[in-house]
Design a protein around this motif. Structure first.
Motif, PDB file in Angstrom:
ATOM      1  N   THR A 136      20.646  23.443  17.403  1.00  0.00           N
ATOM      2  CA  THR A 136      21.671  22.823  16.570  1.00  0.00           C
ATOM      3  C   THR A 136      21.737  23.529  15.227  1.00  0.00           C
ATOM      4  O   THR A 136      20.707  23.748  14.588  1.00  0.00           O
ATOM      5  CB  THR A 136      21.370  21.330  16.347  1.00  0.00           C
ATOM      6  N   SER A 137      22.952  23.873  14.817  1.00  0.00           N
ATOM      7  CA  SER A 137      23.165  24.524  13.532  1.00  0.00           C
ATOM      8  C   SER A 137      24.261  23.773  12.783  1.00  0.00           C
ATOM      9  O   SER A 137      25.362  23.584  13.312  1.00  0.00           O
ATOM     10  CB  SER A 137      23.566  25.988  13.734  1.00  0.00           C
ATOM     11  N   ARG A 142      30.491  21.956   9.389  1.00  0.00           N
ATOM     12  CA  ARG A 142      30.608  22.412  10.778  1.00  0.00           C
ATOM     13  C   ARG A 142      29.279  22.238  11.512  1.00  0.00           C
ATOM     14  O   ARG A 142      28.219  22.580  10.993  1.00  0.00           O
ATOM     15  CB  ARG A 142      31.030  23.882  10.835  1.00  0.00           C
ATOM     16  N   VAL A 143      29.357  21.698  12.720  1.00  0.00           N
ATOM     17  CA  VAL A 143      28.178  21.495  13.560  1.00  0.00           C
ATOM     18  C   VAL A 143      28.371  22.258  14.865  1.00  0.00           C
ATOM     19  O   VAL A 143      29.428  22.162  15.511  1.00  0.00           O
ATOM     20  CB  VAL A 143      27.957  20.002  13.875  1.00  0.00           C
ATOM     21  N   LEU A 144      27.358  23.015  15.270  1.00  0.00           N
ATOM     22  CA  LEU A 144      27.406  23.742  16.535  1.00  0.00           C
ATOM     23  C   LEU A 144      26.091  23.542  17.277  1.00  0.00           C
ATOM     24  O   LEU A 144      25.020  23.835  16.745  1.00  0.00           O
ATOM     25  CB  LEU A 144      27.650  25.235  16.306  1.00  0.00           C
ATOM     26  N   THR A 146      24.193  24.569  20.892  1.00  0.00           N
ATOM     27  CA  THR A 146      24.255  25.433  22.063  1.00  0.00           C
ATOM     28  C   THR A 146      23.191  25.000  23.064  1.00  0.00           C
ATOM     29  O   THR A 146      22.082  24.616  22.690  1.00  0.00           O
ATOM     30  CB  THR A 146      24.026  26.912  21.686  1.00  0.00           C
ATOM     31  N   THR A 166      28.313  24.737  24.776  1.00  0.00           N
ATOM     32  CA  THR A 166      28.470  24.575  23.330  1.00  0.00           C
ATOM     33  C   THR A 166      29.071  23.212  23.045  1.00  0.00           C
ATOM     34  O   THR A 166      29.878  22.692  23.819  1.00  0.00           O
ATOM     35  CB  THR A 166      29.382  25.651  22.703  1.00  0.00           C
ATOM     36  N   GLU A 168      30.781  21.519  19.620  1.00  0.00           N
ATOM     37  CA  GLU A 168      31.181  21.883  18.264  1.00  0.00           C
ATOM     38  C   GLU A 168      31.975  20.775  17.596  1.00  0.00           C
ATOM     39  O   GLU A 168      32.874  20.182  18.199  1.00  0.00           O
ATOM     40  CB  GLU A 168      32.017  23.160  18.272  1.00  0.00           C
ATOM     41  N   PRO A 170      34.081  20.912  14.251  1.00  0.00           N
ATOM     42  CA  PRO A 170      34.512  21.827  13.185  1.00  0.00           C
ATOM     43  C   PRO A 170      34.422  21.231  11.787  1.00  0.00           C
ATOM     44  O   PRO A 170      34.149  21.947  10.824  1.00  0.00           O
ATOM     45  CB  PRO A 170      35.969  22.147  13.557  1.00  0.00           C
ATOM     46  N   THR A 172      32.990  17.554   9.927  1.00  0.00           N
ATOM     47  CA  THR A 172      32.404  16.223  10.085  1.00  0.00           C
ATOM     48  C   THR A 172      32.937  15.200   9.080  1.00  0.00           C
ATOM     49  O   THR A 172      32.554  14.035   9.129  1.00  0.00           O
ATOM     50  CB  THR A 172      30.870  16.303   9.903  1.00  0.00           C
ATOM     51  N   ALA A 179      35.664  16.661  18.281  1.00  0.00           N
ATOM     52  CA  ALA A 179      34.616  17.555  18.783  1.00  0.00           C
ATOM     53  C   ALA A 179      35.071  18.163  20.100  1.00  0.00           C
ATOM     54  O   ALA A 179      35.950  17.628  20.787  1.00  0.00           O
ATOM     55  CB  ALA A 179      33.304  16.805  18.977  1.00  0.00           C
ATOM     56  N   ARG A 180      34.459  19.275  20.443  1.00  0.00           N
ATOM     57  CA  ARG A 180      34.747  19.924  21.728  1.00  0.00           C
ATOM     58  C   ARG A 180      33.446  20.371  22.377  1.00  0.00           C
ATOM     59  O   ARG A 180      32.589  20.966  21.719  1.00  0.00           O
ATOM     60  CB  ARG A 180      35.670  21.125  21.548  1.00  0.00           C
TER      61      ARG A 180
END
Length: 240
Positions: A136-137, A142-144, A146, A166, A168, A170, A172, A179-180
């Protein structure tokens, strides 16, 4: 269960400097550093690093002011896992860190989390993904997330493999941020049909086939668009 802090309070400069910050107990260890500047608009510049812990412990350690909407989603949907490390850094006005505050600057927050052997439910009403490795980054708003690989267990020995995933968010900041989720899925056709018949997908993605009368293997790419909110409306989640 052990927190030790030493700080210098500079009244003239209106500043608090954290000299030492140690967090320990329940098999984890971490440290804090940073400062609070209240000479003008109160501002927090701080770092938190914590090493191995369970997912349940991580939910307690994750500060409530850091990506609070995503934190709430994680608390609800991350069932278990082994956290290798959490790194949190912030340099932002304190007002921006509050859930109902102004948008946080893109360079105001950084969070990196590595999880092994996780069980996570991406969408309410669908089976969880198990044995997953997650990274998690969070950068600003933005949150991503993987996912290298994981499994969806449909029972009866039927499993689907999830890979190259993923998740994501974009931005928050909105009340119910969009989210996607995207991932590749592989496995036996009967298991895929079981998944399509699950509570969340039934009626939207069901197909006129019965899992008991089907054979073969499937490979596919899945995309899910959903709002990050506790009880999304039935039609709020879109699938491809």
């Amino acid at each position: 269960n052990k927190v030790m802090l030493r700080a210098n309070v500079d009244i003239a400069r209106k500043r608090i400097e954290l000299v030492q910050g140690d967090v320990a107990g329940a098999g984890i260890a971490g440290f804090l550093n940073g400062s609070v500047d209240f000479s003008g608009e109160p501002r927090l510049a701080a770092g938190l690093a914590v090493t191995p812990m369970s997912a349940q412990m991580a939910k307690k350690v994750w500060p409530v002011f850091v990506a609070s909407k995503v934190r709430s989603w994680v608390v609800e949907n991350l069932t278990s896992g082994d956290i290798e490390r959490i790194d949190v850094a912030t340099n932002s006005p304190i007002e921006n860190l509050q859930e109902d505050g102004p948008p946080i600057p893109q360079d105001g927050l950084s969070v990196d989390v590595t999880v092994r052997n996780a069980t996570i439910r991406p969408v309410t009403g669908m089976p969880p993904i198990t044995e997953a490795d997650l990274k998690t980054s969070i950068k600003g708003r933005r949150v991503l997330v993987t996912v290298d690989r994981g499994f969806v267990d449909l029972g009866g020995g039927r499993k689907l493999t999830v890979s190259n995933g993923t998740f994501e968010v974009p931005d928050t900041h909105p009340k119910a941020p969009p989210a996607r989720a995207q991932f590749r899925i592989d496995g036996p056709v009967p298991a895929a049909l079981e998944l399509l018949a699950s509570e969340r997908l039934r009626g939207q993605a069901s197909v006129p086939m019965e899992s008991g009368n089907s054979r073969g293997n499937l490979s596919g790419q899945v995309s899910v668009d959903l709002p990050i909110t506790k009880n999304p409306a039935p039609g709020a989640t879109q699938y491809t």
